[in-house]
Every structure is written in structure tokens, then in C-alpha cells.
Design a protein around this motif. Structure first.
Motif, PDB file in Angstrom:
ATOM      1  N   THR A  18      20.618-128.322  -9.686  1.00  0.00           N
ATOM      2  CA  THR A  18      21.981-128.152  -9.187  1.00  0.00           C
ATOM      3  C   THR A  18      22.159-126.867  -8.398  1.00  0.00           C
ATOM      4  O   THR A  18      23.126-126.721  -7.665  1.00  0.00           O
ATOM      5  N   THR A  19      21.239-125.910  -8.549  1.00  0.00           N
ATOM      6  CA  THR A  19      21.370-124.653  -7.816  1.00  0.00           C
ATOM      7  C   THR A  19      20.238-124.466  -6.821  1.00  0.00           C
ATOM      8  O   THR A  19      19.864-123.361  -6.485  1.00  0.00           O
ATOM      9  N   GLY A  20      19.691-125.544  -6.327  1.00  0.00           N
ATOM     10  CA  GLY A  20      18.596-125.462  -5.382  1.00  0.00           C
ATOM     11  C   GLY A  20      17.495-126.423  -5.764  1.00  0.00           C
ATOM     12  O   GLY A  20      17.729-127.462  -6.361  1.00  0.00           O
ATOM     13  N   LYS A  21      16.257-126.066  -5.413  1.00  0.00           N
ATOM     14  CA  LYS A  21      15.127-126.905  -5.779  1.00  0.00           C
ATOM     15  C   LYS A  21      15.002-126.978  -7.297  1.00  0.00           C
ATOM     16  O   LYS A  21      15.226-125.996  -7.992  1.00  0.00           O
ATOM     17  N   PRO A  22      14.615-128.135  -7.831  1.00  0.00           N
ATOM     18  CA  PRO A  22      14.449-128.232  -9.279  1.00  0.00           C
ATOM     19  C   PRO A  22      13.275-127.389  -9.757  1.00  0.00           C
ATOM     20  O   PRO A  22      12.347-127.090  -9.010  1.00  0.00           O
ATOM     21  N   ILE A  23      13.348-127.009 -11.026  1.00  0.00           N
ATOM     22  CA  ILE A  23      12.255-126.300 -11.661  1.00  0.00           C
ATOM     23  C   ILE A  23      11.355-127.331 -12.324  1.00  0.00           C
ATOM     24  O   ILE A  23      11.804-128.135 -13.136  1.00  0.00           O
ATOM     25  N   VAL A  24      10.089-127.331 -11.961  1.00  0.00           N
ATOM     26  CA  VAL A  24       9.133-128.301 -12.492  1.00  0.00           C
ATOM     27  C   VAL A  24       8.272-127.618 -13.547  1.00  0.00           C
ATOM     28  O   VAL A  24       7.763-126.507 -13.331  1.00  0.00           O
ATOM     29  N   VAL A  25       8.119-128.269 -14.702  1.00  0.00           N
ATOM     30  CA  VAL A  25       7.267-127.727 -15.760  1.00  0.00           C
ATOM     31  C   VAL A  25       6.260-128.791 -16.182  1.00  0.00           C
ATOM     32  O   VAL A  25       6.530-129.990 -16.075  1.00  0.00           O
ATOM     33  N   ALA A  26       5.093-128.326 -16.643  1.00  0.00           N
ATOM     34  CA  ALA A  26       3.983-129.225 -16.921  1.00  0.00           C
ATOM     35  C   ALA A  26       3.434-129.008 -18.319  1.00  0.00           C
ATOM     36  O   ALA A  26       3.556-127.922 -18.897  1.00  0.00           O
ATOM     37  N   TYR A  27       2.801-130.057 -18.840  1.00  0.00           N
ATOM     38  CA  TYR A  27       2.234-130.020 -20.186  1.00  0.00           C
ATOM     39  C   TYR A  27       0.870-130.713 -20.194  1.00  0.00           C
ATOM     40  O   TYR A  27       0.727-131.805 -19.640  1.00  0.00           O
ATOM     41  N   THR A  28      -0.102-130.082 -20.828  1.00  0.00           N
ATOM     42  CA  THR A  28      -1.350-130.757 -21.145  1.00  0.00           C
ATOM     43  C   THR A  28      -1.174-131.458 -22.494  1.00  0.00           C
ATOM     44  O   THR A  28      -0.154-131.299 -23.171  1.00  0.00           O
ATOM     45  N   ARG A  29      -2.181-132.191 -22.913  1.00  0.00           N
ATOM     46  CA  ARG A  29      -2.124-132.846 -24.217  1.00  0.00           C
ATOM     47  C   ARG A  29      -1.977-131.800 -25.336  1.00  0.00           C
ATOM     48  O   ARG A  29      -1.256-132.001 -26.305  1.00  0.00           O
ATOM     49  N   GLU A  30      -2.676-130.660 -25.168  1.00  0.00           N
ATOM     50  CA  GLU A  30      -2.560-129.593 -26.174  1.00  0.00           C
ATOM     51  C   GLU A  30      -1.158-129.013 -26.195  1.00  0.00           C
ATOM     52  O   GLU A  30      -0.631-128.668 -27.266  1.00  0.00           O
ATOM     53  N   ASP A  31      -0.520-128.896 -25.012  1.00  0.00           N
ATOM     54  CA  ASP A  31       0.852-128.383 -24.948  1.00  0.00           C
ATOM     55  C   ASP A  31       1.821-129.314 -25.675  1.00  0.00           C
ATOM     56  O   ASP A  31       2.743-128.855 -26.361  1.00  0.00           O
ATOM     57  N   ILE A  32       1.631-130.620 -25.509  1.00  0.00           N
ATOM     58  CA  ILE A  32       2.495-131.582 -26.188  1.00  0.00           C
ATOM     59  C   ILE A  32       2.347-131.443 -27.709  1.00  0.00           C
ATOM     60  O   ILE A  32       3.327-131.533 -28.454  1.00  0.00           O
ATOM     61  N   GLU A  33       1.126-131.191 -28.163  1.00  0.00           N
ATOM     62  CA  GLU A  33       0.911-131.026 -29.599  1.00  0.00           C
ATOM     63  C   GLU A  33       1.611-129.768 -30.115  1.00  0.00           C
ATOM     64  O   GLU A  33       2.233-129.784 -31.181  1.00  0.00           O
ATOM     65  N   VAL A  34       1.515-128.679 -29.350  1.00  0.00           N
ATOM     66  CA  VAL A  34       2.231-127.454 -29.739  1.00  0.00           C
ATOM     67  C   VAL A  34       3.731-127.698 -29.755  1.00  0.00           C
ATOM     68  O   VAL A  34       4.442-127.267 -30.679  1.00  0.00           O
ATOM     69  N   TRP A  35       4.235-128.392 -28.736  1.00  0.00           N
ATOM     70  CA  TRP A  35       5.670-128.681 -28.652  1.00  0.00           C
ATOM     71  C   TRP A  35       6.122-129.490 -29.863  1.00  0.00           C
ATOM     72  O   TRP A  35       7.157-129.207 -30.473  1.00  0.00           O
ATOM     73  N   SER A  36       5.346-130.493 -30.230  1.00  0.00           N
ATOM     74  CA  SER A  36       5.680-131.297 -31.403  1.00  0.00           C
ATOM     75  C   SER A  36       5.686-130.431 -32.656  1.00  0.00           C
ATOM     76  O   SER A  36       6.560-130.567 -33.525  1.00  0.00           O
ATOM     77  N   GLU A  37       4.715-129.533 -32.756  1.00  0.00           N
ATOM     78  CA  GLU A  37       4.633-128.659 -33.922  1.00  0.00           C
ATOM     79  C   GLU A  37       5.856-127.761 -34.049  1.00  0.00           C
ATOM     80  O   GLU A  37       6.480-127.681 -35.110  1.00  0.00           O
ATOM     81  N   VAL A  38       6.211-127.051 -32.949  1.00  0.00           N
ATOM     82  CA  VAL A  38       7.321-126.100 -33.063  1.00  0.00           C
ATOM     83  C   VAL A  38       8.650-126.820 -33.251  1.00  0.00           C
ATOM     84  O   VAL A  38       9.556-126.301 -33.908  1.00  0.00           O
ATOM     85  N   MET A  39       8.772-128.035 -32.702  1.00  0.00           N
ATOM     86  CA  MET A  39      10.004-128.788 -32.938  1.00  0.00           C
ATOM     87  C   MET A  39      10.065-129.304 -34.376  1.00  0.00           C
ATOM     88  O   MET A  39      11.138-129.348 -34.980  1.00  0.00           O
ATOM     89  N   ALA A  40       8.932-129.690 -34.954  1.00  0.00           N
ATOM     90  CA  ALA A  40       8.918-130.088 -36.361  1.00  0.00           C
ATOM     91  C   ALA A  40       9.302-128.903 -37.237  1.00  0.00           C
ATOM     92  O   ALA A  40      10.084-129.039 -38.195  1.00  0.00           O
ATOM     93  N   ARG A  41       8.794-127.721 -36.908  1.00  0.00           N
ATOM     94  CA  ARG A  41       9.158-126.513 -37.654  1.00  0.00           C
ATOM     95  C   ARG A  41      10.628-126.170 -37.451  1.00  0.00           C
ATOM     96  O   ARG A  41      11.315-125.706 -38.376  1.00  0.00           O
ATOM     97  N   THR A  42      11.131-126.407 -36.241  1.00  0.00           N
ATOM     98  CA  THR A  42      12.554-126.207 -35.973  1.00  0.00           C
ATOM     99  C   THR A  42      13.411-127.072 -36.893  1.00  0.00           C
ATOM    100  O   THR A  42      14.361-126.592 -37.532  1.00  0.00           O
ATOM    101  N   LEU A  43      13.087-128.342 -36.964  1.00  0.00           N
ATOM    102  CA  LEU A  43      13.910-129.273 -37.732  1.00  0.00           C
ATOM    103  C   LEU A  43      13.775-129.024 -39.234  1.00  0.00           C
ATOM    104  O   LEU A  43      14.746-129.173 -39.985  1.00  0.00           O
ATOM    105  N   ALA A  44      12.577-128.623 -39.671  1.00  0.00           N
ATOM    106  CA  ALA A  44      12.424-128.228 -41.070  1.00  0.00           C
ATOM    107  C   ALA A  44      13.282-127.002 -41.363  1.00  0.00           C
ATOM    108  O   ALA A  44      13.877-126.889 -42.439  1.00  0.00           O
ATOM    109  N   CYS A  45      13.363-126.099 -40.410  1.00  0.00           N
ATOM    110  CA  CYS A  45      14.217-124.915 -40.521  1.00  0.00           C
ATOM    111  C   CYS A  45      15.681-125.326 -40.692  1.00  0.00           C
ATOM    112  O   CYS A  45      16.455-124.659 -41.381  1.00  0.00           O
ATOM    113  N   CYS A  46      16.058-126.440 -40.068  1.00  0.00           N
ATOM    114  CA  CYS A  46      17.437-126.946 -40.128  1.00  0.00           C
ATOM    115  C   CYS A  46      17.672-127.875 -41.324  1.00  0.00           C
ATOM    116  O   CYS A  46      18.643-128.638 -41.337  1.00  0.00           O
TER     117      CYS A  46
END
Length: 444
Positions: free
Chosen positions: A105-133
Motif C-alpha cells: 500500500t505504500t509502494g512496492k510490496p515487501i517480499v520475504v522468503a523461506y527455506t524448508r528449515e525456515d518453515i520448521e523454525v517458524w512452526s516451532e516459534v509459533m507453537a511456543r507462542t501458542l503454548a505461551c498463550c
């Protein structure tokens, strides 16, 4: 990695083996090892970062301690736009399994990328987030974060599945269907923006459904700043415990930090995201406890490492240990950004301050907008706020009394008088995602 965090026999989160409870010395050892590796990876594979280090006559070998991070250059949002779309990738496209992007909305979009290992880390920290909640295996969670290019929906989805919860991938919008699913599926937790959830509660009441009588017990809210007053309103209206989570696409998405049941700051998952607080004007590091701009470095991101990314979010690191037992440091809840400040007659104003003032007055609803205009060369600010039907149907004297109480509440917090307009319920447009609080009509 994930299976080390869960005790299958216990059917849920296993704190003894989780990084959230690492001793300080062990955590710092992990951080330094990962920091040195990620700096080397960015130096070898990202031209922008390589060139900036060469300009400072630095190489990855300069990182001998965590304190050496302050010698590294900052990364800012403009860097992502200037290198659009793939200029900050440290992995070849053959290793990239996911792309997300901002709305642009403020110009070119910001593009971000993930490898398979990044997806695993993301799943881990989100699982820890929800356990925290306070979520656990067996919870039925309704994910009303948007799916698609927005990182919120899929990030929360993967984390909830990793936790062992049952996920309903409903995405945003279609509020009446959302309410039907909450009731019919026995939903125990819901993820959304706080502004959308207030709309959902309001619509449920109009349909004669009291969410307080349903199994719903937890709300996980993020993607926009919200005040303690908004939390109190949500918890009272829905009979739930409301948790604040924090993340941003440039770093990984949701899963950077989370409240715990103590509700006193958000734990940063700092084995993966190293936090600093800097003076937003000078860029100099600030000590724990002092408010400034949050800077984050990804310690394990492979596809797109971010080194000292300036978030523009204003917060402070809470130095005391949390009562929940986690050794991870906490940041104060983020109520404002250094770049969403409004200046009216020389006074610095943030939308979160207006929200706090409004919710302190009984009879107001958590729906408002700030309209900026210009009259005879002077900037003007008007706050439109919805009030309950009872207020508008009352005598003129009662309405004027309400107007004055709201005006005084705003003046106490902002230090100036602003225009105020009381409007009927539902007259301010509802958002299915992030609420648009400020309407700027001043032109160039």
C-alpha cells in the motif's frame, strides 16, 4: 527440532526441554554461535550486506561477542523495496519453498522468503507462542488471520498444528459464519486482529449469541497495536483471556514474541531473534528498561537473513525475570511506532493514546477514527467515536455531558483539545484485518 519440544506422553508442551527456559549462559552461547553463522551467511550471499560491511572495513570475523553486533549496519524497510523482489535472498530459488509479500500500500510490496528449515523454525516459534498463550493439544482453534500473501494466517496455522491443536482455517471476513463456527464447532481459542474481534463480538450480540456462554476461552491477537483498555473490553465482552503476540513479515511473521499468563510484557524468542533497543534519532543502543526503537536480528533465518532490522516499533526491554519462569527477556507491549506519529500544533500524538482515552469513558465503543484536515493553513484533528445507542437516545444535556467527558479524557492524555464527533454505532467502517484509524485529508 519440533519433536524435542513436546512430550507425547503428557500430550502437550514440555517446559523442561524447551528453549524458553534455558539458563542465561546457555542462551547466550546459542545466540553468539547463531549470530556468527548468520552474519557469515549474509556476507557471503547478500550483496547489499557484503558491500556495507566492506564500507566499514568489517568481515564476519569481527563478531567475537554479542556486544559486537552494534558494529554491524542497520537494515531498513527501504532496503527491501530497493532490492525488490529477490535482492536480499541468501538462498538460491531452488531452496526457497515459500514466498510471502506485504500488501504494497505504500509502494512496492515487501517480499520475504523461506527455506524448508525456515518453515520448521517458524512452526516451532509459533507453537511456543501458542503454548505461551495457554493453548495445548486438544484445543480447537479458529484462525481468522488472513491467509494468502499475508504471513499471519499460515504462520499461526502451522504453529497450532505443531502444538497438536485442531485448526479451523477460516481466514478473515464473513462474520456471521465465524460466529456460527465458534458456536457449532466448540471453538476454544480464536486468532485475529483485536479490532476484528471487537466487531465479531458486537455482531454476535446482535444475533442474540453471548460468547461468554460458549467454550471459547482464549483470544490470540496481533498485527496491530491495541491498548490495555481494549483488552479489558474484549475480555469482559467475550469472557476470554486475551493475549498479545508480536511479529513482522520482514523477520518471519507472527512468532517473534508473545505474552504469557502473567500479562506483563511479551517474551522474545531470542534464541532465534536477537533484540536491541536503540535511540530512534541517533541509532545508539539503549540499556534495558529504557524506551526506544526495537531492532531485531534473525539468528537462524536462511532464505532471507535480516541483520539489525529497524522495526520502527517503540518499546523497552523489561529487565526483571518473569513470574512464569521463562528465561527469555520480555519487551513492553507495543502501542506505537516511531513512524505513525501525528504532530498537531507542535504536540506529538499517537493513535493508541486516543484509544486509551476513549476506552476510559463509559458509554463509548471501541470503534473510532482520527480525521486530519487543514483549515486556513493550520492542521486540525477531529476524533470520531461511536457511542452506545442509550447515549444517543438520551437528553441533549446527557449527550453534551458525554461529549465533554470524552473531550477532557483526550485532553488529559494528549495535552491539547481536539475536535470531537459522537457518531452512531456501525457508522465507522469495520475492518476484516488491520483497522484503519487515521484518515488524512490534508493533501500535500
Amino acid at each position: 527440532m519440533l519433536k524435542e519440544l513436546w512430550n507425547d506422553a503428557a500430550g502437550g508442551f514440555h517446559p523442561a526441554s524447551a528453549p524458553d527456559f534455558l539458563p542465561e549462559a546457555a542462551l547466550k552461547e546459542v545466540q553468539l554461535r547463531r549470530l556468527r553463522a548468520v552474519v557469515e551467511r549474509a556476507y557471503d550471499n547478500v550483496a547489499l550486506f557484503h558491500d556495507r560491511l566492506r564500507e566499514r572495513d568489517l568481515t564476519p570475523a569481527a563478531i567475537q561477542s554479542l556486544e559486537d553486533i552494534r558494529h554491524l549496519p542497520f537494515t531498513v524497510k527501504a532496503d527491501l523495496r530497493d532490492t525488490y523482489p529477490f535482492g536480499l535472498f541468501a538462498s538460491p530459488m531452488s531452496e526457497v519453498v515459500r514466498l510471502h509479500a506485504s500488501s504494497g500500500t505504500t509502494g512496492k510490496p515487501i517480499v520475504v522468503a523461506y527455506t524448508r528449515e525456515d518453515i520448521e523454525v517458524w512452526s516451532e516459534v509459533m507453537a511456543r507462542t501458542l503454548a505461551c498463550c495457554s493453548l495445548h493439544r486438544g484445543d480447537i482453534v479458529q484462525n481468522a488471520f488472513g491467509y494468502g500473501l499475508f504471513t499471519g494466517g499460515l504462520g499461526a496455522h502451522y504453529g497450532a498444528e505443531a502444538l497438536g491443536a485442531t485448526v479451523i482455517p477460516i481466514s478473515g471476513g464473513n462474520t456471521e459464519r465465524q460466529i456460527m463456527v465458534i458456536r457449532d464447532f466448540g471453538v476454544s481459542a480464536l486468532f485475529s486482529t483485536p479490532s476484528y474481534f471487537t466487531h465479531l463480538v458486537e455482531r454476535a450480540s446482535e444475533l442474540g449469541i453471548d460468547l461468554r456462554e460458549l467454550p471459547l476461552r482464549v483470544g490470540v491477537f496481533g498485527a496491530e497495536p491495541w491498548s490495555d483498555g481494549m483488552r479489558s473490553h474484549i475480555e469482559a465482552a467475550a469472557g476470554i483471556s486475551a493475549f498479545d503476540i508480536y511479529g513482522l513479515s520482514e523477520i518471519i511473521g507472527p512468532g517473534v514474541a508473545s505474552e504469557c499468563p502473567e500479562h506483563h510484557g511479551l517474551h522474545v524468542f531470542e534464541d532465534h531473534f536477537y533484540p536491541e533497543i536503540i535511540d530512534p534519532e541517533t541509532g545508539e543502543p539503549l540499556p534495558d528498561g529504557e524506551e526506544g526503537e526495537l531492532v531485531l536480528t534473525t539468528l537462524s533465518k536462511r532464505a532471507m537473513p535480516m541483520i539489525r532490522y529497524r522495526t520502527r516499533d517503540i518499546t523497552a526491554i523489561i529487565p526483571e525475570r518473569c513470574g512464569c519462569g521463562r528465561s527469555l527477556r520480555r519487551i513492553q507491549r507495543i502501542g506505537r511506532r516511531s513512524d505513525d506519529m501525528i504532530i498537531i500544533r507542535g504536540v506529538n500524538i499517537f493513535p493508541s493514546q486516543v484509544e486509551a482515552a476513549l476506552l476510559a469513558v463509559e458509554g463509548t465503543l471501541p470503534h473510532y477514527r482520527i480525521i486530519l484536515s487543514r483549515e486556513q493553513g493550520l492542521d486540525q484533528m477531529t476524533v470520531e467515536v461511536e457511542v452506545t445507542p442509550e447515549v444517543l437516545s438520551d437528553q441533549v444535556r446527557v449527550i453534551e455531558d458525554m461529549r465533554e467527558r470524552i473531550a477532557q479524557a483526550i485532553e488529559r492524555i494528549l495535552g491539547i483539545r481536539v475536535g470531537l464527533r459522537l457518531v452512531e454505532p456501525h457508522s465507522i467502517e469495520r475492518s476484516q484485518g488491520k483497522a484503519k484509524r487515521v484518515i488524512d485529508q490534508r493533501g500535500d
